[in-house]
Write a protein that holds these residues in place. Structure first.
Motif, PDB file in Angstrom:
ATOM      1  N   GLY A 165      -7.376 -15.569 -24.190  1.00  0.00           N
ATOM      2  CA  GLY A 165      -5.825 -15.543 -24.023  1.00  0.00           C
ATOM      3  C   GLY A 165      -5.379 -16.902 -24.174  1.00  0.00           C
ATOM      4  N   ASN A 166      -4.107 -16.704 -25.251  1.00  0.00           N
ATOM      5  CA  ASN A 166      -3.232 -17.718 -25.253  1.00  0.00           C
ATOM      6  C   ASN A 166      -3.616 -18.942 -26.224  1.00  0.00           C
ATOM      7  OD1 ASN A 166      -0.808 -16.533 -23.925  1.00  0.00           O
ATOM      8  ND2 ASN A 166      -1.934 -17.276 -21.759  1.00  0.00           N
ATOM      9  N   SER A 218      -1.449 -10.124 -14.766  1.00  0.00           N
ATOM     10  CA  SER A 218      -1.406  -9.908 -16.046  1.00  0.00           C
ATOM     11  C   SER A 218      -0.812  -8.729 -16.715  1.00  0.00           C
ATOM     12  CB  SER A 218      -3.089  -9.814 -16.647  1.00  0.00           C
ATOM     13  OG  SER A 218      -3.795  -8.782 -15.920  1.00  0.00           O
ATOM     14  N   PHE A 228       2.522  -9.209 -18.744  1.00  0.00           N
ATOM     15  CA  PHE A 228       2.205  -9.469 -20.173  1.00  0.00           C
ATOM     16  C   PHE A 228       1.963  -8.497 -21.495  1.00  0.00           C
ATOM     17  CE2 PHE A 228       1.608 -12.919 -17.110  1.00  0.00           C
ATOM     18  CZ  PHE A 228       2.362 -14.020 -17.575  1.00  0.00           C
ATOM     19  N   ALA A 235      -2.826  -8.262 -26.910  1.00  0.00           N
ATOM     20  CA  ALA A 235      -3.426  -9.298 -27.611  1.00  0.00           C
ATOM     21  C   ALA A 235      -2.995  -9.436 -28.802  1.00  0.00           C
ATOM     22  CB  ALA A 235      -4.952  -9.259 -27.743  1.00  0.00           C
ATOM     23  N   TRP A 261       0.188 -11.950 -25.697  1.00  0.00           N
ATOM     24  CA  TRP A 261       0.015 -12.225 -24.333  1.00  0.00           C
ATOM     25  C   TRP A 261       1.524 -12.967 -23.940  1.00  0.00           C
ATOM     26  CZ3 TRP A 261      -4.362 -14.402 -27.079  1.00  0.00           C
ATOM     27  CH2 TRP A 261      -5.568 -13.608 -27.078  1.00  0.00           C
ATOM     28  N   THR A 283      -3.823 -16.369 -17.844  1.00  0.00           N
ATOM     29  CA  THR A 283      -4.909 -16.325 -18.916  1.00  0.00           C
ATOM     30  C   THR A 283      -6.274 -15.429 -18.120  1.00  0.00           C
ATOM     31  OG1 THR A 283      -4.219 -18.207 -20.085  1.00  0.00           O
ATOM     32  CG2 THR A 283      -6.482 -17.414 -20.783  1.00  0.00           C
TER      33      THR A 283
END
Length: 735
Positions: A132-133, A280, A283, A286, A299, A313
């Motif tokens: 993530g990120n 989460s 957000f 992906a 994200w 994350t």
């Protein structure tokens, strides 16, 4: 259960049901059915490489202004951009995580994964929950990649950036080797069979109470993770024993021992923070599932929130140390100084917080340096003092900073370079001089003159050794090569060591006889060369007996590794569970044997025509493991003929399974008389059953194909024999 592989079924690397589905798992098309598919444009061998197949990346890398590149990367660490925040004003921890997660997919089971081709840019890795990120980290690097262009691959840039990040925060670095060549499409890698990601409730892959081990060749504990669930097995923070078990197993399957595991965990967590500022579910998805206008980002929240610290994350929130952008011993100091209590992050994740920390042991807030917040530990961190063996190592590192410095630097170097193969493939001014055992060091060999090659081949053919014996010995040595991590192969002469010689596929008594005779005859020729030259002599004889006077030109100059240079334990995963080229299968598995043949061909870097001609030739040469008759569809075994194909496609033969073989063995009978003609396995019959392989087989069964068959076999054979000759192909880059 095998302590090294986590396997509970006698070493089989393939479990589960579903044939090829088990081998490949879910594909990108399964995960993201709406994503634009480009497969049709790479059919018929069309390359996705925009640089062209003749592009010499090693030459391009050697021409890069390395000092300027590192200076630009160092400046980037603190050159924050408005659209994405740098924790504590420093991108270093972010880039360390990017590099770690690029390299951390490596696994010893099949050598796949790792940073070697820049796969983190593509699905599924670019959209794994654990990554993530990191899309933002890669985008932060784009101006530098754009500036240096083809002189630095993304794959090299990921790892070099991680190194520079460590250096910029005062951390120890052992060195850097460049030479990772980018690919431009996702690789087909089996990441597991689960249909859910780690954050969707999927069970851990190790469940001892149910007799379930970590499936070989996998290493990560759940789908979408790089290593383990930091909250604990299936998110249970109280399962201390299970946490240590999961860490030990998954790191071992990624080539790390306990000391390296502790050093990497502590060293990586000496920097930066985890992110769990809010739930989460607030957000977006992906990168691979995001809207077109997001341009590859995922994200995300609203644009106005980007840069204000609303980042989630892992879901865990906080820094491990009070000095998150400075290398030191704070991680272990705090781990042992305080008792920890279980708390939940703002995102609802389980984590551990020190009880009544002293003000000087609190961390700065990532966005407001005037504020202090408690540090934290994950359940995985807590394992370093909960598990007795990890604790011993951790206490030693706590008390000896120089030992931690050295251990982390070496473990990080190994993490980032384990999939690069022999050290000769490393490029650049920061390649360490020290040879490391996991690099499979091989002494330089000596080129053999044409006259000596000719004399040796003649002596071998007059020695009483058969074509079959010589071919099998050469194949047993060279076919250990894996183009995934560039390990194995004939160079080094490892086949003469008992740990490899005694593999079940190798017919050790026969192989021992062949090696003994070659040793008697070789003179100053290395054993590594002698085995390959013996195979070449046998193929030449087989071709001549079939009516074709040819020369098999394989290279010489291989060296012989010493016993001290042979890491027998790390070679264990190279032992074949199945080798369809030799018609070998250890025990029946839940995946079809023909699919394991395809997997083996992929690891050898073979095309479909090369796979086909090699199988047909090996059968004609009588090179089956155990000298089994299966697939030897000829009455002139030992001659290099296409009889395998002509007889397989002969419509006068009827094939039926042998009742007690579990569909692994077939008998071919004459349709008219009912008389038995041949025996076969699944890996034989697939060349008549599968339409694509049958199309290949028909080429060699056609009238007038005999010479083409011989030439094609020799070309494919030579490719396998020379697959690991990086000492030759890379020599010009080190002059």
């Amino acid at each position: 259960m095998d302590a090294k592989t986590g396997d509970m079924s006698g070493g089989c690397p393939f479990h589960g049901d579903g044939g090829m589905r088990t081998l490949l798992g879910r594909t990108n098309r399964d995960w993201w059915p709406e994503a634009t598919q480009l497969d049709i444009l790479t059919e018929e061998g069309k390359s996705a490489n925009p640089y062209g197949e003749d592009f010499d990346y090693a030459e391009a890398f050697n021409a890069v202004d390395y000092a300027a590149l590192k200076a630009d990367l160092t400046a980037l660490m603190t050159d924050s951009q408005d659209w994405w925040p740098a924790d504590y004003g420093h991108y270093g921890p972010f880039f360390i995580r990017m590099a770690w997660h690029a390299a951390g997919t490596y696994r010893t089971g099949d050598g796949r994964g790792g940073a070697g081709t820049g796969q983190q840019r593509f699905a599924p890795l670019n959209s794994w929950p654990d990554n993530g990120n990191l899309d933002k980290a890669r985008r932060l690097l784009w101006p530098i990649k754009q500036k240096y262009g083809r002189n630095i691959s993304w794959a090299d840039l990921f790892i070099l950036t991680g190194n520079v990040a460590i250096e910029s925060m005062g951390g120890p670095v052992f060195g850097f080797g460049g030479g990772r060549k980018d690919v431009f499409e996702p690789e087909s890698v089996y990441w597991g069979t689960e249909e859910q990601w780690v954050n969707e409730g999927v069970a851990t892959r190790i469940q001892p109470t149910e007799g379930r081990a970590l499936e070989n060749p996998l290493a990560a504990i759940q789908m979408g993770l790089i290593y383990v669930n930091p909250e604990g097995p299936q998110g249970d923070p109280h399962d201390a024993e299970g946490m240590a078990r999961d860490m030990r197993q998954t790191f071992a399957n990624m080539a790390m021992n306990d000391e390296e595991t502790v050093a990497l965990t502590a060293g990586g967590h000496a920097f930066g923070k985890a992110h769990g500022a809010q739930p989460s579910e607030t957000f977006s998805g992906a990168p691979e599932s995001e809207m077109l206008e997001q341009q590859g980002f995922g994200w995300l929240t609203d644009d106005e929130e980007i840069g204000k610290g609303h980042i989630t994350t892992s879901g865990i929130e906080g820094a491990w140390t009070p000095n998150p952008t400075q290398w030191g011993g704070d991680y272990f100091r705090l781990l042992f100084k305080y008792e920890y209590e279980l708390v939940q992050s703002p995102a609802g994740a389980n984590q551990w917080q020190p009880i009544n920390p002293d003000p000087e042991d609190m961390a700065p807030d990532a966005r407001d340096p005037s504020k202090k917040v408690p540090t934290m530990m994950t359940t995985a961190d807590m394992a370093l003092k909960r598990d007795p063996e990890y604790r011993k190592i951790s206490e030693r590192f706590r008390d000896d900073q120089s030992a931690l410095d050295d251990a982390f630097a070496r473990a990080w170097f190994k993490l980032c370079h384990r999939d690069m193969g022999p050290k000769v493939r490393y490029l650049g001014p920061e390649v360490p001089a020290e040879d490391l055992i996991w690099q499979d060091p091989v002494p330089a060999g000596t080129q053999v003159s044409d006259a000596d090659v000719k004399a040796f081949k003649s002596a071998v053919l007059g020695s009483g050794l058969t074509v079959s014996e010589l071919v099998k010995a050469a194949w047993a040595s060279a076919s250990t090569y894996r183009n995934s991590d560039h390990r194995g192969g004939a160079n080094g002469g490892y086949i003469r060591f008992d740990a490899m010689k005694n593999w079940a596929a190798n017919d050790s008594e026969e192989l021992d006889k062949v090696l003994g005779k070659l040793d008697e005859l070789r003179g100053s020729i290395s054993m590594a060369d002698a085995v390959v030259l013996g195979g070449a002599a046998a193929v030449e004889k087989a071709a001549k007996d079939a009516g074709y006077d040819v020369t098999v030109d394989v290279t010489t100059g291989r060296g012989d590794a010493t016993e001290d240079q042979f890491d027998a334990e790390s070679f264990e995963p190279l032992e074949p569970f199945a080798d369809g080229f030799r018609n070998y299968l250890k025990t029946k598995a839940n995946i079809r044997t023909e699919d394991m043949l395809i997997d083996k061909a992929h690891l050898l870097g073979l095309s479909i025509p090369e796979l086909t001609v090699l199988v047909g030739g090996m059968r004609a040469l009588g090179a089956n493991s155990g000298n089994r008759p299966h697939g030897v569809f000829t009455d002139r075994a030992g001659q290099l003929t296409p009889d395998f194909f002509t007889n397989l496609l002969d419509m006068s033969t009827k094939w039926v399974p042998v009742d007690d073989s579990g569909d692994e063995e077939y008998v071919g009978t004459d349709r008219s008389s009912g008389e038995e003609r041949f025996r076969a396995t699944r890996t034989d019959l697939i060349f008549g059953s599968n339409s694509q392989l049958r199309a290949q087989a028909e080429v060699y069964a056609e009238a007038g194909s005999e010479e083409k068959f011989v030439n094609d076999f020799i070309a494919a054979w030579t490719k396998v024999m020379d697959a690991d000759r990086f000492d030759l192909s890379y020599a010009k880059y080190h002059s």
